[in-house]
Design an enzyme around this catalytic site. Structure first.
Site, PDB file in Angstrom:
ATOM      1  N   SER A  86      -7.189  -0.030  10.844  1.00  0.00           N
ATOM      2  CA  SER A  86      -7.543  -1.343  10.310  1.00  0.00           C
ATOM      3  C   SER A  86      -8.969  -1.668  10.721  1.00  0.00           C
ATOM      4  O   SER A  86      -9.460  -1.162  11.746  1.00  0.00           O
ATOM      5  CB  SER A  86      -6.597  -2.419  10.860  1.00  0.00           C
ATOM      6  OG  SER A  86      -7.065  -3.721  10.553  1.00  0.00           O
TER       7      SER A  86
ATOM      8  N   TYR B  78      -3.074  -6.315  17.883  1.00  0.00           N
ATOM      9  CA  TYR B  78      -3.243  -5.525  16.661  1.00  0.00           C
ATOM     10  C   TYR B  78      -4.545  -4.733  16.695  1.00  0.00           C
ATOM     11  O   TYR B  78      -4.570  -3.536  16.383  1.00  0.00           O
ATOM     12  CB  TYR B  78      -3.198  -6.449  15.453  1.00  0.00           C
ATOM     13  CG  TYR B  78      -3.167  -5.739  14.123  1.00  0.00           C
ATOM     14  CD1 TYR B  78      -2.082  -4.942  13.774  1.00  0.00           C
ATOM     15  CD2 TYR B  78      -4.199  -5.890  13.202  1.00  0.00           C
ATOM     16  CE1 TYR B  78      -2.030  -4.310  12.538  1.00  0.00           C
ATOM     17  CE2 TYR B  78      -4.157  -5.259  11.972  1.00  0.00           C
ATOM     18  CZ  TYR B  78      -3.074  -4.474  11.643  1.00  0.00           C
ATOM     19  OH  TYR B  78      -3.031  -3.841  10.423  1.00  0.00           O
TER      20      TYR B  78
ATOM     21  N   THR C 152      -1.577  -7.778  -0.381  1.00  0.00           N
ATOM     22  CA  THR C 152      -0.230  -7.234  -0.254  1.00  0.00           C
ATOM     23  C   THR C 152       0.736  -8.382   0.027  1.00  0.00           C
ATOM     24  O   THR C 152       0.312  -9.495   0.357  1.00  0.00           O
ATOM     25  CB  THR C 152      -0.161  -6.228   0.913  1.00  0.00           C
ATOM     26  OG1 THR C 152      -0.447  -6.938   2.135  1.00  0.00           O
ATOM     27  CG2 THR C 152      -1.164  -5.090   0.729  1.00  0.00           C
TER      28      THR C 152
ATOM     29  N   ASP D 113      11.209   3.859   4.577  1.00  0.00           N
ATOM     30  CA  ASP D 113      11.006   2.444   4.881  1.00  0.00           C
ATOM     31  C   ASP D 113      12.208   1.948   5.681  1.00  0.00           C
ATOM     32  O   ASP D 113      13.310   2.496   5.567  1.00  0.00           O
ATOM     33  CB  ASP D 113      10.849   1.630   3.594  1.00  0.00           C
ATOM     34  CG  ASP D 113      10.123   0.314   3.815  1.00  0.00           C
ATOM     35  OD1 ASP D 113       8.929   0.234   3.479  1.00  0.00           O
ATOM     36  OD2 ASP D 113      10.758  -0.637   4.325  1.00  0.00           O
TER      37      ASP D 113
ATOM     38  N   ILE E 261       0.828  -1.203   0.000  1.00  0.00           N
ATOM     39  CA  ILE E 261       0.000   0.000   0.000  1.00  0.00           C
ATOM     40  C   ILE E 261       0.866   1.258   0.000  1.00  0.00           C
ATOM     41  O   ILE E 261       0.574   2.222  -0.722  1.00  0.00           O
ATOM     42  CB  ILE E 261      -0.935  -0.008   1.224  1.00  0.00           C
ATOM     43  CG1 ILE E 261      -1.970  -1.132   1.089  1.00  0.00           C
ATOM     44  CG2 ILE E 261      -1.634   1.335   1.383  1.00  0.00           C
ATOM     45  CD1 ILE E 261      -2.782  -1.377   2.362  1.00  0.00           C
TER      46      ILE E 261
ATOM     47  N   LYS F 157      -4.616  -0.578  16.855  1.00  0.00           N
ATOM     48  CA  LYS F 157      -5.245   0.131  15.742  1.00  0.00           C
ATOM     49  C   LYS F 157      -6.440   0.952  16.220  1.00  0.00           C
ATOM     50  O   LYS F 157      -6.723   2.027  15.674  1.00  0.00           O
ATOM     51  CB  LYS F 157      -5.653  -0.852  14.648  1.00  0.00           C
ATOM     52  CG  LYS F 157      -4.483  -1.427  13.872  1.00  0.00           C
ATOM     53  CD  LYS F 157      -3.635  -0.338  13.221  1.00  0.00           C
ATOM     54  CE  LYS F 157      -2.582  -0.912  12.271  1.00  0.00           C
ATOM     55  NZ  LYS F 157      -1.726   0.143  11.677  1.00  0.00           N
TER      56      LYS F 157
END
Length: 265
Positions: A145, A158, A193, A37, A18, A162
């Protein structure tokens, strides 16, 4: 193709997936893009794709779990391009092998998830906001998310971090709206992805597809286009919001896929 003309955009996690799609799309709309990155080679590859297409890109190596690294990323951006208008806090993730249910989850993984997803979002904003104020305003785009919106049998950490990203988004929007800084979050659903392909078995991917209202999973470009919209002045009156881009995953009843068979031919 000039929706982002004269804007400078920093995108973390832009080495693939993404983030790479967003970087390429923003460049096509006229932005000068900082491709950040942890993987130096991946950042350089994305930047090369952008420059080969006629755009401007600066590859940077960043470790978003280290505040000094984030500060250096922002400083390098302003030094190179003179301003900062858009920040995409996109880096995130978890280890699905250790981020399990509440009784079996690895608490070290929880701490890592906090640093990688929540703390990095807060620190990215913290270091970008002063420069955006000097530029007359800006747009911060956080990646949340659908895990923040629904429960799951795994990935407890997670989902929690999020959800915190959504809360941070609303706080930043409220606190810095008077300085013309907008802050919004995107909640992607299942997107094809490298992370999805490398971490999920095919039967899980198939179940995700069945759970969508649309007959397909998302592509990185689907989320990238949403980021472009939020970066552009087209969204000038949109702030503090969570845009759910999930193919209808969270819109439909869990019974809907099975009930489709009950519809008359």
């Amino acid at each position: 193709m000039n929706r982002l003309h004269d804007k400078v955009a920093v995108i973390t996690g832009a080495g693939s997936g993404i983030g790479r799609a967003a970087a390429e799309l923003m460049s096509k709309e006229g932005a000068r893009v900082v491709v950040a990155d942890h993987d130096t080679r991946a950042a350089e590859e994305t930047a090369a794709l952008i420059t080969a297409a006629g755009g401007q890109a600066l590859p940077l190596t960043v470790d978003v779990m280290e505040e000094d690294s984030i500060a250096d990323m922002i400083s390098a951006t302003v030094k190179e391009y003179g301003a900062l208008h858009v920040l995409c806090n996109h880096v995130g993730g978890t280890n699905p092998r250790t981020d399990l249910d509440v009784l079996r989850m690895d608490m070290d993984e929880f701490d890592r998830a906090v640093a990688l997803n929540m703390r990095s979002t807060l620190l990215g904003s913290r270091h970008a906001i002063p420069h955006m104020i000097r530029a007359g305003g800006g747009s911060i785009i956080n990646t949340a998310s659908v895990a923040a919106l629904v429960g799951d049998v795994l990935q407890t950490s997670y989902g929690a971090v999020k959800a915190a990203v959504v809360s941070i988004t609303k706080s930043v929007a409220t606190q810095y709206g008077p300085q013309n800084i907008r802050c919004n979050a995107i909640a992607p659903g299942a997107v094809v992805t490298p992370a999805l392909e490398n971490n999920l078995p095919q039967e899980v991917v198939d179940s995700l597809k069945r759970g969508n209202a649309l007959p397909y999973l998302g592509s990185p470009e689907d989320i990238g286009h949403t980021m472009v919209f939020l970066a552009s002045d087209e969204s000038r009156y949109l702030t503090g919001q969570l845009l759910v881009v999930d193919g209808g995953m969270t819109a439909q009843s869990s019974a809907a896929p099975g009930r489709r068979a009950m519809l008359p031919a």
